[in-house]
Write an enzyme that holds these catalytic residues in place. Structure first.
Site, PDB file in Angstrom:
ATOM      1  N   ARG A 237       3.755  -5.141   2.157  1.00  0.00           N
ATOM      2  CA  ARG A 237       4.764  -4.112   1.893  1.00  0.00           C
ATOM      3  C   ARG A 237       5.055  -3.368   3.192  1.00  0.00           C
ATOM      4  NH1 ARG A 237       5.819  -6.582  -1.988  1.00  0.00           N
ATOM      5  NH2 ARG A 237       5.686  -5.975  -4.169  1.00  0.00           N
ATOM      6  N   GLU A 266      13.535  -1.140   3.578  1.00  0.00           N
ATOM      7  CA  GLU A 266      14.195  -2.395   3.213  1.00  0.00           C
ATOM      8  C   GLU A 266      15.490  -2.060   2.495  1.00  0.00           C
ATOM      9  OE1 GLU A 266      11.873  -5.280   1.029  1.00  0.00           O
ATOM     10  OE2 GLU A 266      10.283  -5.150   2.526  1.00  0.00           O
ATOM     11  N   HIS A 285      12.093 -10.454   3.197  1.00  0.00           N
ATOM     12  CA  HIS A 285      11.242 -10.371   1.996  1.00  0.00           C
ATOM     13  C   HIS A 285      11.427 -11.622   1.118  1.00  0.00           C
ATOM     14  CE1 HIS A 285       9.117  -7.322  -0.853  1.00  0.00           C
ATOM     15  NE2 HIS A 285       8.697  -8.550  -1.071  1.00  0.00           N
TER      16      HIS A 285
HETATM   17  C1  DGY Z   1       5.943  -9.588  -5.125  1.00  0.00           C
HETATM   18  O1  DGY Z   1       5.830 -10.427  -6.033  1.00  0.00           O
HETATM   19  O2  DGY Z   1       5.288  -8.540  -5.109  1.00  0.00           O
HETATM   20  C2  DGY Z   1       6.913  -9.903  -4.039  1.00  0.00           C
HETATM   21  O3  DGY Z   1       6.815  -9.040  -2.975  1.00  0.00           O
HETATM   22  C3  DGY Z   1       8.314  -9.832  -4.592  1.00  0.00           C
HETATM   23  O4  DGY Z   1       8.610  -8.501  -4.915  1.00  0.00           O
END
Ligand code: DGY
Length: 325
Positions: A237, A266, A285
């Site tokens: 993240r 983001e 992402h």
């Molecule tokens: C997750 O599955 O957490 C990925 O980052 C997609 O949001």
């Protein structure tokens, strides 16, 4: 029994729910729902299948306390108010395991790309800068026998570590809240303190969840403790690192480079100076973006919806204490 699905997901998940006798409504517009629209639609349904990007907060949950289940189409649940859902007796699930390989592949791809400045060289060609051979220009660094540090050694971190050990015989060190003794045995990983992780890693790859403890965990202070040739990889993240500090750390030669699949904020602005640095590679992402992982996520989310609507325990319940009541 009916379910509202907040974005188009692979067909396999939809059919699985329909075959179980559930009426499925999918939001088909190519834009995210507003909070008001989400509440409006969910109020007419028994269950919700949604993304971690949707705002499932106190206001939403208290407007939809009738929900029998909320199944997330993601492994991370940092934008969900799980505690409030539990208080209201709404079980929530996520999609672990099915995206571990895909996400580890992106971490590994970024590592290789950064170590050889791959995206930068691609831009050189686009800019018509591929001219003649210069033996000392734009060199990368090799990974063989280096030390991989994992911050958050769970399923995805383990897959990344296996790739780095297998391909480059990298030594693995890690820092977690709790030790992962299975992984220690499987890949000969060594548990170290957070400061040791910073000081000893040639590559530092983040695979932890975003929580109040991990938010802003990597600032200039941490980058200063890292090796000057270190590569920082974040596929977890964006909010775990402070982006302006990362930029300064690379510009000032405090660390060597970075590979990011997640940014802070983001989406990343196309004007971000990070995108112009030779030893930085960024992807938007896409950790779980393979046909296999996204289909697996759809099937797992569907299984949780089916269980929830049948009044059964969710196979991937996030907070098991929701069943204590
Ligand atoms: C997750 O599955 O957490 C990925 O980052 C997609 O949001």
């Amino acid at each position: 029994m009916n379910v509202f699905v907040s974005r188009l997901i692979p067909e396999a998940g939809i059919s699985k729910m329909e075959e179980a006798g559930i009426k499925v409504t999918v939001w088909k517009e190519d834009r995210p729902l507003t909070s008001e629209e989400l509440i409006h639609h969910v109020q007419q349904h028994d269950a919700l299948l949604c993304m971690n990007r949707e705002k499932i907060d106190k206001a939403f949950l208290n407007a939809c306390p009738h929900l029998k289940v909320i199944a997330l189409y993601s492994v991370g649940y940092d934008s969900m108010d799980v505690a409030e859902a539990t208080r209201l007796g709404i079980p929530m699930s996520n999609t672990p395991d099915v995206l571990s390989d895909a996400t580890a592949d992106i971490a590994f791809t970024l590592l290789l790309a950064v170590s050889r400045k791959a995206f930068f060289h691609h831009r050189r060609i686009l800019n018509d800068e591929w001219d003649f051979f210069r033996p000392t220009a734009n060199l990368g660094i090799e990974l063989k026998n280096k030390t991989l540090g994992i911050f958050g050694l769970g399923r995805i971190g383990l897959e990344m570590a296996k790739r780095c050990r297998g391909a480059y015989n990298m030594q693995v060190i890690y820092h977690n809240r709790n030790r992962n003794q299975e992984a220690e045995k499987e890949i000969d990983a060594r548990y170290v303190s957070f400061d040791e992780l910073l000081e000893q890693s040639d590559v530092l790859s983040l695979h932890t969840a975003l929580t109040p403890e991990t938010k802003d965990r990597f600032t200039l202070n941490e980058f200063r403790k890292m090796r000057s040739k270190a590569i920082f990889i974040n596929t977890a993240r964006g909010a775990i690192h402070r982006e302006e500090d990362l930029l300064k750390a690379i510009l000032d030669g405090i660390i060597w480079g970075a590979g990011l699949d997640v940014t802070n904020p983001e989406p990343m602005s196309p004007d971000s100076p990070l995108l112009r640095l030779p030893s930085v590679c960024v992807t938007p992402h896409i950790g779980s973006a393979t046909e296999e992982a996204r289909t697996g996520m759809a099937l797992v989310a569907a299984e949780n919806i089916i269980a929830g609507l049948r009044g059964e325990r969710l196979p991937n319940v996030i907070d098991p204490s929701v069943y204590d009541k």
